[in-house]
Design an enzyme around this catalytic site. Sequence first.
Site, PDB file in Angstrom:
ATOM      1  N   ARG A  11       0.835  -1.205   0.000  1.00 58.28           N
ATOM      2  CA  ARG A  11       0.000   0.000   0.000  1.00 58.28           C
ATOM      3  C   ARG A  11       0.874   1.262   0.000  1.00 58.28           C
ATOM      4  O   ARG A  11       1.048   1.904  -1.021  1.00 58.28           O
ATOM      5  CB  ARG A  11      -0.951  -0.015   1.221  1.00 58.28           C
ATOM      6  N   CYS A 229       9.854   9.289  -1.849  1.00 52.13           N
ATOM      7  CA  CYS A 229       9.387  10.455  -1.107  1.00 52.13           C
ATOM      8  C   CYS A 229       8.565  11.314  -2.059  1.00 52.13           C
ATOM      9  O   CYS A 229       9.069  11.722  -3.106  1.00 52.13           O
ATOM     10  CB  CYS A 229      10.583  11.243  -0.584  1.00 52.13           C
ATOM     11  N   ASN A 238      10.251   4.967   2.652  1.00 52.07           N
ATOM     12  CA  ASN A 238      10.104   4.000   3.737  1.00 52.07           C
ATOM     13  C   ASN A 238      11.407   3.278   4.089  1.00 52.07           C
ATOM     14  O   ASN A 238      12.209   2.968   3.205  1.00 52.07           O
ATOM     15  CB  ASN A 238       9.072   2.933   3.317  1.00 52.07           C
TER      16      ASN A 238
HETATM   17 MG    MG Z   1       5.659   5.809   4.248  1.00 52.73          MG
END
Ligand code: MG
Length: 291
Positions: A11, A229, A238
């Site tokens: 996700r 980003c 992440n």
């Molecule tokens: Mg994130």
Amino acid sequence: MDISIREVAPRDGLQNEEPIPTDSKVRLIDALSETGVGRIEAVSFVHPKAIPQMADADEVWRQARKNPNVRYSALIPNTKGAQRAIAAGFREIEVVVSASDTHNRRNLNRSTSESLDDIAALIPLVHDAGAALEVIVATSFGCPFEGDIDPDRVAGIVARVRTDGADRIAFGDTTGMGTPRRVRDLLSVVRPDLLHFHNTRGTGLANILTALELGVTEFDASVGGIGGCPYAPGASGNVATEEVVHMLHDMGLTTGIDLDRMIETAEMAEKLLGRTLPSGVLRAGPRSRLV
Ligand code: MG
């Protein structure tokens, strides 16, 4: 000690990548489901015009093999999304609000205060379906528009949503502005259940280590570091799951995750996405793999 990792590549990761076919998303979820990870954020139920990467969320979830040992969750932006998630069978639902008013307006087209009212209205709907709602407080460690975020502002949001009945709280370092000092400063004022760090500026693992020392045991991570980003093209987002697991296991902590399988999944993800992923452990292998 057991550390709970929630794998967010399907996700949060894919939402910040070029769209990939439905079949590739299903393969990624299925591969992750066999790594031993306990939780996977599988899809989000958002408007397809807003997030084309998640337009096939219902179909992805329908096709995914659901491993009974894995808890799957879905992110939703509003009541309609919550209804879709509940209808699809999700019992763990996440919603985002930004500590920064500017970021919230850019992201959700409303003020933080308006979003908090929306969340308050959403909670009974989620609970009536027997589901739990996690509120993710984005930009908790800094905002790309406003800069520093006062920990008291985050604490105020947490107090409000807890009063309204939110089941769980997560803090997101949405654009990787957190540092160990900022983690300490915020967590000394207010504690989340889970932390979502980014490695945009190289502080992801340092922040996790700091939070661990302060007693937090639940973290989001994304295989291969999938998910860039949104405000800095080419920058990493992440933290990579295999990097986190590699560090935790060497500290004697347990995650339930098979590191080799997670690295294999990162290799697969690189092929599915057709780009080199920003993960040191994917590049170099674990320290236990001798040359
Ligand atoms: Mg994130």
